[in-house]
Design a protein around this motif. Structure first.
Motif, PDB file in Angstrom:
ATOM      1  N   GLU A 215      46.254  30.146  44.256  1.00  0.00           N
ATOM      2  CA  GLU A 215      45.017  29.688  43.644  1.00  0.00           C
ATOM      3  C   GLU A 215      45.010  28.170  43.533  1.00  0.00           C
ATOM      4  O   GLU A 215      46.048  27.557  43.291  1.00  0.00           O
TER       5      GLU A 215
ATOM      6  N   LEU B 109      36.865  27.301  42.676  1.00  0.00           N
ATOM      7  CA  LEU B 109      38.234  27.745  42.830  1.00  0.00           C
ATOM      8  C   LEU B 109      38.426  28.423  44.176  1.00  0.00           C
ATOM      9  O   LEU B 109      37.519  29.071  44.691  1.00  0.00           O
TER      10      LEU B 109
ATOM     11  N   CYS C 223      41.272  30.857  46.564  1.00  0.00           N
ATOM     12  CA  CYS C 223      42.430  31.741  46.581  1.00  0.00           C
ATOM     13  C   CYS C 223      42.779  32.009  48.032  1.00  0.00           C
ATOM     14  O   CYS C 223      42.069  32.752  48.716  1.00  0.00           O
TER      15      CYS C 223
ATOM     16  N   TRP D 228      38.575  38.079  40.806  1.00  0.00           N
ATOM     17  CA  TRP D 228      39.084  36.966  40.020  1.00  0.00           C
ATOM     18  C   TRP D 228      39.360  37.455  38.608  1.00  0.00           C
ATOM     19  O   TRP D 228      38.586  38.250  38.053  1.00  0.00           O
TER      20      TRP D 228
ATOM     21  N   TYR E 125      43.219  33.591  38.047  1.00  0.00           N
ATOM     22  CA  TYR E 125      44.030  34.247  39.060  1.00  0.00           C
ATOM     23  C   TYR E 125      43.149  35.063  40.000  1.00  0.00           C
ATOM     24  O   TYR E 125      42.066  35.501  39.622  1.00  0.00           O
ATOM     25  N   CYS E 126      43.643  35.292  41.200  1.00  0.00           N
ATOM     26  CA  CYS E 126      43.001  36.222  42.108  1.00  0.00           C
ATOM     27  C   CYS E 126      43.940  37.379  42.395  1.00  0.00           C
ATOM     28  O   CYS E 126      45.156  37.268  42.255  1.00  0.00           O
TER      29      CYS E 126
ATOM     30  N   THR F 228      45.420  28.953  38.507  1.00  0.00           N
ATOM     31  CA  THR F 228      44.981  27.565  38.429  1.00  0.00           C
ATOM     32  C   THR F 228      44.294  27.342  37.087  1.00  0.00           C
ATOM     33  O   THR F 228      43.467  28.142  36.661  1.00  0.00           O
TER      34      THR F 228
END
Length: 114
Positions: free
Chosen positions: A6, A20, A22, A36, A94-95, A108
């Motif tokens: 990320e 963002l 990923c 996400w 987060y992904c 991130t």
């Protein structure tokens, strides 16, 4: 072994925007339902947006209309466009798949100041 990286977080004032990314290695963002997640201080990780293999999307009510999930199949990358950010959006993002069955990346950090 699937790797998720990320990026794109940062410090932004309320009302601002961030995008963002990923990057996915070892699998495809196009053949499964990707999502996400975010984890705010003192809270558990929550799913906030998802995109199905068909391209259909779904969002948590708190951010619907402000966030947009998308993917670039050629780049094997998932994106989250975040607009009209609020201090309560502050979290580590987060992904993963909707099942969380890939290994978690470092996330991130998104910090929204008032």
């Amino acid at each position: 072994q699937v790797q998720l990286v990320e990026s794109g977080g940062g410090l932004v004032q309320a009302g601002g925007s961030l995008r963002l990314s990923c990057a996915v290695s070892g699998s495809s963002v196009s053949i499964t339902t990707m999502a996400w997640y975010r984890q705010a201080p003192g809270k558990q990780r929550e799913l906030i947006a998802r995109i199905g293999s068909s391209g259909a999307t779904n969002y948590a009510d708190s951010l619907k209309g402000r966030f947009t999930i998308s993917r670039d199949n050629a780049k094997n990358t998932l994106y989250l466009q975040m607009n009209s950010l609020k201090p309560e959006d502050t979290a580590v993002y987060y992904c993963n798949t909707v099942w969380g069955n890939y290994g978690w990346g470092q996330g991130t950090q998104v910090t929204v100041s008032s």
